[in-house]
Design a protein around this motif. Sequence first.
Motif, PDB file in Angstrom:
ATOM      1  N   THR A  31     -56.711   4.504  -6.534  1.00  0.00           N
ATOM      2  CA  THR A  31     -56.962   3.086  -6.831  1.00  0.00           C
ATOM      3  C   THR A  31     -56.928   2.795  -8.323  1.00  0.00           C
ATOM      4  OG1 THR A  31     -59.351   3.407  -6.945  1.00  0.00           O
ATOM      5  CG2 THR A  31     -58.411   2.869  -4.765  1.00  0.00           C
ATOM      6  N   ARG A  59     -49.739   4.237 -14.404  1.00  0.00           N
ATOM      7  CA  ARG A  59     -49.284   3.269 -13.413  1.00  0.00           C
ATOM      8  C   ARG A  59     -47.764   3.238 -13.397  1.00  0.00           C
ATOM      9  NH1 ARG A  59     -52.104  -2.185 -12.015  1.00  0.00           N
ATOM     10  NH2 ARG A  59     -53.256  -0.624 -10.866  1.00  0.00           N
ATOM     11  N   LYS A  61     -43.974   1.773 -11.937  1.00  0.00           N
ATOM     12  CA  LYS A  61     -43.393   0.439 -11.801  1.00  0.00           C
ATOM     13  C   LYS A  61     -43.799  -0.268 -10.521  1.00  0.00           C
ATOM     14  CE  LYS A  61     -39.224   1.193 -14.492  1.00  0.00           C
ATOM     15  NZ  LYS A  61     -37.762   1.246 -14.447  1.00  0.00           N
ATOM     16  N   ARG A  62     -43.917   0.492  -9.465  1.00  0.00           N
ATOM     17  CA  ARG A  62     -44.236  -0.099  -8.161  1.00  0.00           C
ATOM     18  C   ARG A  62     -45.730  -0.356  -8.001  1.00  0.00           C
ATOM     19  NH1 ARG A  62     -40.620   4.441  -5.942  1.00  0.00           N
ATOM     20  NH2 ARG A  62     -38.583   3.539  -6.229  1.00  0.00           N
ATOM     21  N   ARG A  63     -46.433  -0.398  -9.132  1.00  0.00           N
ATOM     22  CA  ARG A  63     -47.878  -0.632  -9.147  1.00  0.00           C
ATOM     23  C   ARG A  63     -48.634   0.438  -8.372  1.00  0.00           C
ATOM     24  NH1 ARG A  63     -49.688  -4.939 -11.440  1.00  0.00           N
ATOM     25  NH2 ARG A  63     -51.508  -5.149 -10.107  1.00  0.00           N
ATOM     26  N   ASP A  65     -50.805   3.800  -8.919  1.00  0.00           N
ATOM     27  CA  ASP A  65     -51.535   4.604  -9.895  1.00  0.00           C
ATOM     28  C   ASP A  65     -51.348   6.061  -9.519  1.00  0.00           C
ATOM     29  OD1 ASP A  65     -52.749   2.512 -11.500  1.00  0.00           O
ATOM     30  OD2 ASP A  65     -53.852   2.025  -9.671  1.00  0.00           O
TER      31      ASP A  65
END
Length: 168
Positions: A31, A59, A61-63, A65
């Motif tokens: 998270t 993080r 690119k695709r968000r 983590d």
Amino acid sequence: MLRALFWKDFIRLANSEICMKTLVALPERCTGCQRCVLACSYAHAQSFSPSKSRIWVVRAKRRIDYPIFCNQCGLCVSACPAGALSRDAKTGAVVVDEEKCVGCGFCVRACPWGLIVLDSETGKAIKCDLCGGDPACVKECPEAALLFVDSNEAASAKRSLLVRLLGE
């Protein structure tokens, strides 16, 4: 000569009866809370300071983590002219002998992943040492995004992650 000695030690460790465990990240569970980073810095420096941590959360690119840490490959060992890096016989982790470390940074340059750094206060190398076989980051991760598992389980998890990443 140093490289040959390192690989002989590694093969001896791999063939020993000690069950080598590996740190594995499961980014789909992460998270980005940074509890692993803080747990690591506290375990090693008794302060909640990300700059003292041996694990980082980045993080993508695709968000997503993603916790990143040393994979214990050992490339830094042969790069160290002071002999300050060695493989721990119990855990298989590459560890830094702070007494021998001169802060030259050769190990930092040798790491292809940027996962060994020089401490801003001491000038000595710091890297993941698997907390002596009981990683603080794993214990503190509330989502079980970090695992400390045997090598076969780790390989399986890494292959699954690769398939998921290639499929996106």
